[in-house]
Design a protein around this motif. Structure first.
Motif: not given
Ligand SMILES: Cc1ncc(COP(=O)(O)O)c(C=O)c1O
Length: 390
Positions: A181-194, A198-202, A221-224
């Motif tokens: 999978r090449a993850w989409s911006r939407e998926e990565l944005t949701a992951l970063v938001a999560l 919860y203050g979890a290092p990614l 690192l391109s995700i807000e």
């Protein structure tokens, strides 16, 4: 030099080069007819500019302690800006021997013993070891194939495990090995938001970033908002087939997190200063774009050939769509074979693939096929696989 189909068709003989994929396989199996379609490196010559850089270092005639630093980080930054539109500053980069070293250092630096670290299996085997081998607790949030066969994150499950405190950090593979999978911006944005919620290092492994075949690779690192919580690991090793040189980078824009990783490196005495590795990596990041473009076009041809061949000749094998990576994830469950019987039958047909169980229990009934090889090798391997899986 032209990096066209004929160039990659020619391949390179790797037997006798202490090569794990060929020499390791022949030593373990005693079968010199076996075709290696396993370990994730490629049977192509690395780019000429890399060879020249290595020859230049060879010509020094003496190889004392080597300076690694600004020039190496600058080459990396310029590559990521040019190829992926990502602005990285040299001050945000640490050099490390391998990406797996970076995964382990990040786990040790950013979590405490006993903490849960979440991964998304089926996933690259050393993800499991990087957690368990560091006295952290493995928390699994499985990927699930969607209707189109592409694997998806179960964000609700991930959130539950972060919200309960079961998971304190996330180790993520983007693009994903072995699910392609090449993850989409939407998926990565949701992951970063999560992770932010919860203050979890990614900890994000982007070693396969350069093998996104359609569209672009979205670095974490391109995700807000990712700057606060993300560490990105990358290397020239997969892209340019120089994994034997062992050089990778750790990129983080959160100064405190970067310092924690640096302290962990210092504590363990981990240094990256191999003169050959640094020179090859600088050349790869600076002078090899045409080679890489040619390689990607060739791999797309291999992917399409393999998809078509399997659909026509091995209809019980389900191929996971391959957005990215040269590693194809094949679902062989419909054949009803036990895992070892499946691998043994393929070995008897002289084909070596990766065992799906290397990627966790969810890989039972699966195999991973490496298509990073000359087309003729792929054709032979598939024809021999057909005798078992057809
Ligand atoms: C996702 C992923 N990370 C890391 C690695 C290994 O990288 P290194 O050899 O730099 O540790 C691989 C190799 O296949 C990989 O697929």
């Amino acid at each position: 030099m032209v990096f066209d189909k004929a160039y990659f068709d020619a391949g390179v003989c790797r037997v006798g080069t202490q090569c794990e994929k060929w020499d390791g396989m022949i030593a373990a199996s005693g079968d010199s007819e076996m075709i290696p379609m396993w370990v994730a490196d490629m049977d192509f010559p690395s780019a000429p500019a890399i060879r020249e850089a290595l020859s230049g270092v060879l010509d020094w005639g003496t190889w004392g302690y080597t300076i690694s630093g600004e020039a190496d980080a600058k080459a990396l930054c310029s590559f990521w800006a040019r190829r992926h539109g990502l602005a990285i500053e040299p001050a945000q980069v640490l050099m490390s021997p391998c990406v797996v070293t970076g995964l382990r250092l990040a786990v040790r630096a950013l979590t405490k013993p006993g903490d849960g670290v979440m991964i998304n299996p089926p996933v690259y085997g050393p993800f499991f070891g990087s957690v368990k081998g560091n006295e952290r607790t493995l928390v699994e949030s499985p990927l699930r194939p969607g209707e189109d066969g592409r694997y998806q994150l179960d964000l609700a499950d991930m959130e539950g495990k972060l919200a309960s405190g079961e998971a304190k950090a996330v180790m993520f593979c983007s693009p994903h090995n072995p699910c392609g999978r090449a993850w989409s911006r939407e998926e990565l944005t949701a992951l970063v938001a999560l992770c932010r919620k919860y203050g979890a290092p990614l900890i994000c492994d982007e070693i396969h970033a350069d093998f996104v075949f359609e569209g672009e690779h979205h670095s974490i690192l391109s995700i807000e908002g990712a700057d606060e919580i993300a560490v990105m690991l990358c290397a020239a090793s997969k892209t340019f087939n120089v994994a034997g040189l062992q050089q990778s980078s750790i990129v983080c824009r959160n100064a405190a997190m970067l310092e924690a990783i640096r302290a962990e490196m210092d504590g363990a005495g981990v240094k990256a200063g191999n003169a050959f590795a640094l020179a090859a990596t600088r050349a790869a990041y600076t002078d090899c774009d045409a080679w890489l473009d040619g390689l990607k076009a060739y791999l797309v041809g291999n992917r399409d050939y393999a998809m078509d061949y399997i659909a026509k000749n091995m209809p019980r094998v389900k191929v996971t769509p391959l957005d990215a990576t040269y590693l194809m994830w094949l679902d062989c469950r419909a054949l009803g074979l036990e895992q070892q019987a499946l691998l043994d039958a393929l070995a008897a047909a002289h084909v070596k693939v990766n065992d799906g169980l290397f990627f966790g229990e969810l890989g039972r009934g699966f195999i991973r096929l490496n298509i990073g090889c000359p087309r003729s090798q792929l054709e032979r391997a598939l024809a021999q696989m057909k005798t078992v899986l057809g």
